[in-house]
Write an enzyme that holds these catalytic residues in place. Structure first.
Site, short mmCIF file in Angstrom:
data_model
loop_
_atom_site.label_atom_id
_atom_site.label_comp_id
_atom_site.label_asym_id
_atom_site.label_seq_id
_atom_site.Cartn_x
_atom_site.Cartn_y
_atom_site.Cartn_z
N PRO A 10 27.82 53.56 -9.37
CA PRO A 10 28.13 53.16 -8.00
C PRO A 10 27.91 54.26 -6.97
CG PRO A 10 30.14 53.47 -9.27
CD PRO A 10 29.01 53.51 -10.24
N ASN A 11 27.40 53.82 -5.84
CA ASN A 11 27.21 54.65 -4.64
C ASN A 11 26.04 55.62 -4.74
OD1 ASN A 11 29.51 53.53 -3.21
ND2 ASN A 11 30.77 54.64 -4.70
N ARG A 18 24.60 60.03 1.73
CA ARG A 18 26.00 60.11 1.29
C ARG A 18 26.39 61.58 1.09
NH1 ARG A 18 28.06 58.96 -4.88
NH2 ARG A 18 30.27 59.19 -4.42
N TYR A 23 26.11 66.15 -2.39
CA TYR A 23 25.15 65.52 -3.30
C TYR A 23 23.68 65.83 -2.98
CZ TYR A 23 29.30 62.92 -4.72
OH TYR A 23 30.54 62.60 -5.18
N ASN A 74 24.61 58.88 -15.20
CA ASN A 74 25.47 59.32 -14.11
C ASN A 74 26.30 58.11 -13.71
OD1 ASN A 74 26.81 60.21 -11.89
ND2 ASN A 74 25.03 61.13 -10.87
N ALA A 77 31.77 57.29 -10.00
CA ALA A 77 33.23 57.25 -10.08
C ALA A 77 33.73 56.52 -11.33
CB ALA A 77 33.79 56.58 -8.82
N GLU A 98 26.02 62.78 -20.37
CA GLU A 98 26.76 62.54 -19.12
C GLU A 98 26.24 63.51 -18.06
OE1 GLU A 98 31.01 63.06 -19.43
OE2 GLU A 98 31.24 63.08 -17.25
N HIS A 100 26.15 64.64 -13.80
CA HIS A 100 26.66 64.57 -12.43
C HIS A 100 25.90 65.57 -11.57
CE1 HIS A 100 30.00 62.19 -13.84
NE2 HIS A 100 30.11 63.04 -14.84
C1 DQA Z 1 29.15 62.07 -9.30
C2 DQA Z 1 30.55 62.67 -9.32
C3 DQA Z 1 31.60 61.56 -9.28
O1 DQA Z 1 32.90 62.14 -9.27
C4 DQA Z 1 31.45 60.73 -8.03
O2 DQA Z 1 32.38 59.68 -8.02
C5 DQA Z 1 30.07 60.24 -7.85
C6 DQA Z 1 28.96 61.14 -8.12
C7 DQA Z 1 28.06 63.17 -9.20
O3 DQA Z 1 26.90 62.87 -9.49
O4 DQA Z 1 28.36 64.31 -8.82
O5 DQA Z 1 29.85 59.10 -7.41
O6 DQA Z 1 28.93 61.35 -10.51
#
Ligand code: DQA
Length: 149
Positions: A10-11, A18, A23, A74, A77, A98, A100
């Site tokens: 998400p997002n 964003r 990011y 990724n 959240a 995993e 991020h």
């Molecule tokens: C994220 C880190 C997460 O905590 C956050 O909710 C995201 C992006 C990252 O890529 O740094 O949506 O996964």
């Protein structure tokens, strides 16, 4: 030829606008293009997907069985909340990295908890979009049992 799925939660469709200070300013399409170039260099097949919906992410993990050799995830959240994603990973028995963009351990305490980490091969975080490329090297190294060159 190995096939890898890079799956975004998400997002992450909003990357570029964003919170660029957290990011970065690249869009998800920019990152996908860099991953596709790298996949061509590495000689692997790449699928790249994003969903804001937990169930869709679960479905895509299930569908990876028999299709992809590994998943770079990724989960955004959902990393910090989703037992369903964790169970999906355990169920398909595929290697999952995993990923991020940000260093989740240097941020708010709720981001320090990952439901993915205990069932992942490993975690890459804090390197911005470069983490996507590093994860591809790490996955290929795992799949071929050869160190990245
Ligand atoms: C994220 C880190 C997460 O905590 C956050 O909710 C995201 C992006 C990252 O890529 O740094 O949506 O996964």
């Amino acid at each position: 030829m190995h096939s890898i799925l890079i799956l975004n939660g998400p997002n992450l469709n909003l990357l570029g606008t964003r919170q660029p200070e957290v990011y970065g300013s690249e869009t998800l399409a920019d990152i996908e293009a860099r991953c596709r170039d790298k996949a061509a260099d590495l000689g692997i097949e790449l699928a790249f997907a994003q969903s804001n919906h937990e169930g869709t992410l679960v479905d895509l993990i299930h569908e990876s069985r028999g299709t992809h050799a590994g998943i770079i995830l990724n989960a955004g959240a959902y990393t910090h909340t989703s037992v369903a994603l964790r169970d999906a990973i355990s169920s398909v028995e595929l290697p999952v990295i995993e990923l991020h963009l940000s260093n989740i351990h240097a941020r708010e305490s709720f981001r320090h908890v990952s439901h993915i980490a205990p069932v992942a091969l490993g975690q890459i975080c804090g390197f911005g979009s470069a983490g996507y490329l590093l994860s591809m090297d790490a996955m290929l190294s795992h799949l071929t049992q050869k160190p990245p060159s």
